[in-house]
Design an enzyme around this catalytic site. Structure first.
Site, PDB file in Angstrom:
ATOM      1  N   TYR A   7      31.187  98.435 100.031  1.00 53.27           N
ATOM      2  CA  TYR A   7      31.809  99.039  98.656  1.00 53.27           C
ATOM      3  C   TYR A   7      31.777 100.533  98.493  1.00 53.27           C
ATOM      4  O   TYR A   7      31.125 101.195  98.873  1.00 53.27           O
ATOM      5  CB  TYR A   7      30.597  98.443  97.666  1.00 53.27           C
TER       6      TYR A   7
ATOM      7  N   HIS B 241      33.933  95.983  93.253  1.00 51.64           N
ATOM      8  CA  HIS B 241      32.412  96.227  92.936  1.00 51.64           C
ATOM      9  C   HIS B 241      32.065  97.402  91.789  1.00 51.64           C
ATOM     10  O   HIS B 241      31.329  98.250  91.907  1.00 51.64           O
ATOM     11  CB  HIS B 241      31.797  96.620  94.217  1.00 51.64           C
TER      12      HIS B 241
ATOM     13  N   GLU C  98      29.314  88.724  87.862  1.00 50.89           N
ATOM     14  CA  GLU C  98      28.169  88.481  88.718  1.00 50.89           C
ATOM     15  C   GLU C  98      27.152  89.390  88.070  1.00 50.89           C
ATOM     16  O   GLU C  98      26.013  88.942  88.152  1.00 50.89           O
ATOM     17  CB  GLU C  98      28.485  88.805  90.270  1.00 50.89           C
TER      18      GLU C  98
ATOM     19  N   ARG D 213      32.522  84.184  87.605  1.00 52.49           N
ATOM     20  CA  ARG D 213      31.665  84.288  88.542  1.00 52.49           C
ATOM     21  C   ARG D 213      30.512  84.619  88.458  1.00 52.49           C
ATOM     22  O   ARG D 213      29.869  85.636  89.270  1.00 52.49           O
ATOM     23  CB  ARG D 213      32.419  84.960  89.863  1.00 52.49           C
TER      24      ARG D 213
ATOM     25  N   HIS E 296      28.763  83.359  91.800  1.00 48.75           N
ATOM     26  CA  HIS E 296      28.490  84.503  92.597  1.00 48.75           C
ATOM     27  C   HIS E 296      27.676  83.648  93.778  1.00 48.75           C
ATOM     28  O   HIS E 296      26.615  83.200  93.657  1.00 48.75           O
ATOM     29  CB  HIS E 296      27.572  85.437  91.946  1.00 48.75           C
TER      30      HIS E 296
ATOM     31  N   GLU F   7      31.974  81.523  96.595  1.00 46.44           N
ATOM     32  CA  GLU F   7      31.515  82.510  97.625  1.00 46.44           C
ATOM     33  C   GLU F   7      30.545  81.986  98.803  1.00 46.44           C
ATOM     34  O   GLU F   7      29.676  81.311  98.137  1.00 46.44           O
ATOM     35  CB  GLU F   7      31.144  83.724  96.969  1.00 46.44           C
TER      36      GLU F   7
HETATM   37 MG    MG Z   1      30.948  91.012  94.042  1.00 46.46          MG
END
Ligand code: MG
Length: 401
Positions: A159, A209, A259, A280, A309, A336
């Site tokens: 990230y 992110h 998330e 998500r 998530h 995911e």
């Molecule tokens: Mg993520």
């Protein structure tokens, strides 16, 4: 007529079979041999969740009827008066998922049957590819495609991208540094590179992110539009969600969000105003299967699909819960998926299996997953101070991870 079955005891099991520290709740009942498992994993705060369950929920719940799932959820959510915090939501989730597991076992049915039955046989999943440069990212995408995956999330340098050429001030503290604008420049080139060299049938995803300032997030969503991502994930931080309205007006890039959400206020407007395409949420983080079922139905009413998530800091029990919701929900979008180790498959018998990019539930009653507690006890949680969330901007100031 079945006799009343009550909660006899609640155990909180902490284990770390891989990188993430996991919290599993086991609800034991007055019926010999009947128990349920739930995920309460807030990996950065496992000991706080453990205390919330052991010291607060357990004394409140022992002796209650196991089939009053809705009532127990509603009561535990307000019993502390203050609500919707991540620690307590995870604790509540552990109990809620375990009660659904028990309900399925009593009915002799997998959870998806209790929700309304299957809409599909299996859930399409996306997996993660990373790399140090565009070439390595593309090579890693290729390997996953060869394994049968058709949806791949691409990152470069994790990230926030690579940070080797940062100029920091003197005496800058240690930390996980990144430069938001350098990241967006290099990531845009990587997405262009990988998209140009990958079969168009392979869907690409990228997770920002929350590493960009809102105005740079808007620019990024516009810049990636030609590459037709399956979705762009967490392009904004929860604190900045007011900006989704502006991004939506200027870009056709599909957006996935949620998330970090804890509170229904965080998703309600995004869904009713149709500002995102995929919700998500992290199911244990919002309080378990009961609120996730409601959220899926609510989102479906507005044409928003689910993409729960599902990285390594969701426990295998949580992944099983995700999957039951996935095969049921008519508005399922994508799941995911992390690739669990052999040890995790051994520790959690029934952990779902992926074949050719699809994740299949087993047909065992309830969540269909168990925990080998003796094996789990051999992998206790480390007592560490998390490093990756000590995130800093180039001048050393703290940033959201
Ligand atoms: Mg993520």
């Amino acid at each position: 007529m079945s006799s009343v079955i009550r909660i006899r005891d609640i155990k909180t099991i902490l284990t770390q079979p891989a990188q993430s520290r996991l919290v599993i709740v086991k609800v034991l009942t007055s019926e010999p041999g009947l128990h349920g498992l739930g995920c309460a994993t807030f990996t950065q705060r496992v000991f706080a969740v453990q205390a919330a369950i052991e010291r607060h929920l357990k004394p409140f719940l022992i002796g209650r009827e196991v089939d009053r799932i809705e009532e127990i959820w509603q009561m535990t959510m307000v019993h502390g008066y203050w609500r919707n915090g991540p620690v307590l939501n995870n604790a509540i989730s552990g109990v809620d998922q375990a009660l659904w597991d028990i309900q399925g076992k009593r009915a002799g049915m997998p959870l998806y049957q209790l929700l309304g039955g299957k809409s599909r046989e299996a859930a399409a999943v996306y997996v993660h590819a990373d790399g140090r440069d565009p070439q390595e990212v593309e090579a890693n995408v290729r390997k996953l495609v060869e394994q049968g995956f058709r949806y791949v999330r691409i990152q470069m340098g994790g990230y926030g991208g690579q940070t080797s050429d940062l100029v920091k001030p003197e005496n800058a503290p240690d930390g996980n540094y990144f430069d938001p604008r350098a990241y967006s420049r290099s990531m845009l080139k990587t997405i262009e590179y990988v998209r140009g060299r990958t079969d168009q049938a392979i869907e690409l995803i990228h997770d920002v992110h929350e590493r960009l300032h809102p105005i740079d997030a808007l620019q990024f969503a516009k810049d990636v539009e030609p590459y037709k991502l399956f979705f762009l994930e967490d392009v904004l931080a929860p604190e900045d969600i007011g900006w989704f309205k502006i991004i939506r007006q200027q870009s056709a890039t599909p957006l996935a969000m949620g998330e970090l959400f804890n509170n229904p206020h965080e998703w309600r407007g995004l869904i009713t105003d149709q500002l995102i395409d995929f919700i998500r949420a992290h199911i244990s983080q919002i309080g378990g299967i009961t609120p996730a079922r409601n959220l899926a139905i609510f989102a479906g009413t507005f044409g928003v699909r689910t993409a729960w998530h599902g990285p390594g800091d969701t426990s295998p029990v949580g992944h099983a819960a995700n999957l039951h919701l996935d095969v049921w929900a008519p508005n399922f979008g994508i799941q995911e998926w992390y690739q669990p180790s052999e040890l995790e498959y051994e520790m959690f018998p029934g952990l779902p299996q992926v074949r050719k990019g699809y994740l299949y539930p087993n047909d065992n009653p309830g969540l269909g997953i168990e925990l080998d507690e003796q094996l789990a006890a051999r992998y206790p949680c480390e007592e560490i101070v998390e490093k990756w969330t000590q995130t800093r901007l180039p001048d050393g100031s703290p940033a959201r991870p």
